[in-house]
Design an enzyme around this catalytic site. Structure first.
Site, PDB file in Angstrom:
ATOM      1  N   SER A 250       0.203   0.662   5.271  1.00  0.00           N
ATOM      2  CA  SER A 250       1.554   0.463   5.815  1.00  0.00           C
ATOM      3  C   SER A 250       1.750   1.289   7.074  1.00  0.00           C
ATOM      4  O   SER A 250       2.402   0.857   8.034  1.00  0.00           O
ATOM      5  CB  SER A 250       2.613   0.853   4.776  1.00  0.00           C
ATOM      6  OG  SER A 250       2.556   0.004   3.667  1.00  0.00           O
TER       7      SER A 250
ATOM      8  N   ARG B   9      -8.254   2.897  -1.988  1.00  0.00           N
ATOM      9  CA  ARG B   9      -9.096   2.249  -0.982  1.00  0.00           C
ATOM     10  C   ARG B   9     -10.396   2.992  -0.759  1.00  0.00           C
ATOM     11  O   ARG B   9     -11.385   2.427  -0.334  1.00  0.00           O
ATOM     12  CB  ARG B   9      -8.334   2.138   0.344  1.00  0.00           C
ATOM     13  CG  ARG B   9      -7.180   1.162   0.280  1.00  0.00           C
ATOM     14  CD  ARG B   9      -6.235   1.341   1.431  1.00  0.00           C
ATOM     15  NE  ARG B   9      -5.604   2.669   1.382  1.00  0.00           N
ATOM     16  CZ  ARG B   9      -4.523   3.002   2.062  1.00  0.00           C
ATOM     17  NH1 ARG B   9      -3.966   2.134   2.861  1.00  0.00           N
ATOM     18  NH2 ARG B   9      -4.003   4.201   1.953  1.00  0.00           N
TER      19      ARG B   9
ATOM     20  N   LYS C   4      13.313  10.550   3.048  1.00  0.00           N
ATOM     21  CA  LYS C   4      12.507   9.805   4.025  1.00  0.00           C
ATOM     22  C   LYS C   4      13.359   8.729   4.674  1.00  0.00           C
ATOM     23  O   LYS C   4      14.206   8.131   4.017  1.00  0.00           O
ATOM     24  CB  LYS C   4      11.327   9.119   3.325  1.00  0.00           C
ATOM     25  CG  LYS C   4      10.019   9.865   3.426  1.00  0.00           C
ATOM     26  CD  LYS C   4       8.917   8.944   2.956  1.00  0.00           C
ATOM     27  CE  LYS C   4       7.554   9.600   2.951  1.00  0.00           C
ATOM     28  NZ  LYS C   4       6.540   8.715   2.381  1.00  0.00           N
TER      29      LYS C   4
ATOM     30  N   HIS D  97      -1.407  -4.394  -0.758  1.00  0.00           N
ATOM     31  CA  HIS D  97      -0.498  -4.296  -1.910  1.00  0.00           C
ATOM     32  C   HIS D  97      -0.529  -5.592  -2.723  1.00  0.00           C
ATOM     33  O   HIS D  97      -0.607  -5.570  -3.947  1.00  0.00           O
ATOM     34  CB  HIS D  97       0.946  -4.056  -1.451  1.00  0.00           C
ATOM     35  CG  HIS D  97       1.191  -2.722  -0.818  1.00  0.00           C
ATOM     36  ND1 HIS D  97       1.859  -2.587   0.374  1.00  0.00           N
ATOM     37  CD2 HIS D  97       0.871  -1.459  -1.209  1.00  0.00           C
ATOM     38  CE1 HIS D  97       1.953  -1.295   0.678  1.00  0.00           C
ATOM     39  NE2 HIS D  97       1.347  -0.597  -0.251  1.00  0.00           N
TER      40      HIS D  97
HETATM   41  O1  PNS Z   1       3.271   4.107  -1.453  1.00  0.00           O
HETATM   42  P1  PNS Z   1       3.267   5.604  -1.655  1.00  0.00           P
HETATM   43  O2  PNS Z   1       4.191   6.253  -0.652  1.00  0.00           O
HETATM   44  O3  PNS Z   1       1.876   6.179  -1.614  1.00  0.00           O
HETATM   45  O4  PNS Z   1       3.871   5.870  -3.118  1.00  0.00           O
HETATM   46  C1  PNS Z   1       4.074   7.189  -3.588  1.00  0.00           C
HETATM   47  C2  PNS Z   1       4.883   7.175  -4.907  1.00  0.00           C
HETATM   48  C3  PNS Z   1       6.175   6.407  -4.728  1.00  0.00           C
HETATM   49  C4  PNS Z   1       4.072   6.512  -5.990  1.00  0.00           C
HETATM   50  C5  PNS Z   1       5.150   8.666  -5.296  1.00  0.00           C
HETATM   51  O5  PNS Z   1       5.673   9.335  -4.181  1.00  0.00           O
HETATM   52  C6  PNS Z   1       6.108   8.811  -6.464  1.00  0.00           C
HETATM   53  O6  PNS Z   1       5.812   8.430  -7.569  1.00  0.00           O
HETATM   54  N1  PNS Z   1       7.300   9.371  -6.201  1.00  0.00           N
HETATM   55  C7  PNS Z   1       8.333   9.529  -7.209  1.00  0.00           C
HETATM   56  C8  PNS Z   1       8.689  10.999  -7.432  1.00  0.00           C
HETATM   57  C9  PNS Z   1       7.760  11.627  -8.460  1.00  0.00           C
HETATM   58  O7  PNS Z   1       7.674  11.203  -9.585  1.00  0.00           O
HETATM   59  N2  PNS Z   1       7.033  12.680  -8.017  1.00  0.00           N
HETATM   60  C10 PNS Z   1       6.045  13.340  -8.829  1.00  0.00           C
HETATM   61  C11 PNS Z   1       4.822  12.442  -8.989  1.00  0.00           C
HETATM   62  S1  PNS Z   1       3.380  13.300  -8.962  1.00  0.00           S
END
Ligand code: PNS
Length: 171
Positions: A131, A93, A44, A20
């Site tokens: 993570s 990645r 979560k 990150h």
């Molecule tokens: O670190 P992560 O868990 O891969 O991040 C995922 C994240 C936070 C980027 C994604 O879950 C997100 O944007 N969630 C917010 C809800 C949302 O907008 N959902 C629709 C997006 S396609």
């Protein structure tokens, strides 16, 4: 600054890793303002609280350019609109990440047509870090040195309370 280029780097950061941090440094050099945005997801149960993750990120990032750490809830596309950001940054990645990321990018553009997602590849030295695996290592009592920033390693060490086996710790 007139029309600063604002980007958002969203994620769960549970916990933040050196991968990150690598993406944050790269993105900070590309945009006037980078908002590192931590999702508060009520469905979560994170290993670290929102406040802990925000504090760890701020400590790990230190003073590099105009980087702000915030938490958000709800739709990322709406949050980007509210912050007047034009770009979402995601670290990719490898091929496994890409299909999921492409789908999210297309969905976010559907919800907010003024937003584009750019993908940055982390340095190969940290591209294996996730993570999920860091949480795994901690729960099995291993060392995460070299996988997470020092500030995160210190915060994790505080979780492993004296007198209790790391295997019994919920991290
Ligand atoms: O670190 P992560 O868990 O891969 O991040 C995922 C994240 C936070 C980027 C994604 O879950 C997100 O944007 N969630 C917010 C809800 C949302 O907008 N959902 C629709 C997006 S396609």
């Amino acid at each position: 600054m007139a029309n600063p280029r604002i980007a958002i780097f969203p994620g769960s950061f549970d916990p933040p890793t050196l991968g990150h941090l690598d993406v944050i440094r790269r993105a900070a050099s590309l945009f006037d303002v980078l908002i590192v945005a931590l999702l508060e997801n009520p469905s979560k149960q994170p290993a670290f609280t929102t406040a802990e993750r925000v504090a760890m990120l701020r400590k790990a990032i230190g003073p590099i350019g105009d980087v702000r750490v915030e938490s958000f809830h709800g739709l990322l596309a709406e949050y980007a609109r509210a912050r007047q950001a034009s770009v979402i940054v995601r670290g990719v990645r490898g091929g496994t990440d890409l299909e999921y990321e492409r789908q999210m990018a297309d969905t976010n553009r559907h919800l907010n047509p003024s937003i584009d997602t750019i993908f940055l590849t982390p340095s190969p030295a940290v591209a294996h870090i996730s993570s999920t695996l860091v949480r795994d290592i901690v729960s099995l009592g291993g060392s995460v040195r070299g996988l997470v920033p020092d500030a995160v390693e210190a915060a994790i060490a505080e979780r492993v309370l004296p007198g209790r086996s790391p295997r019994t710790q919920q991290v």
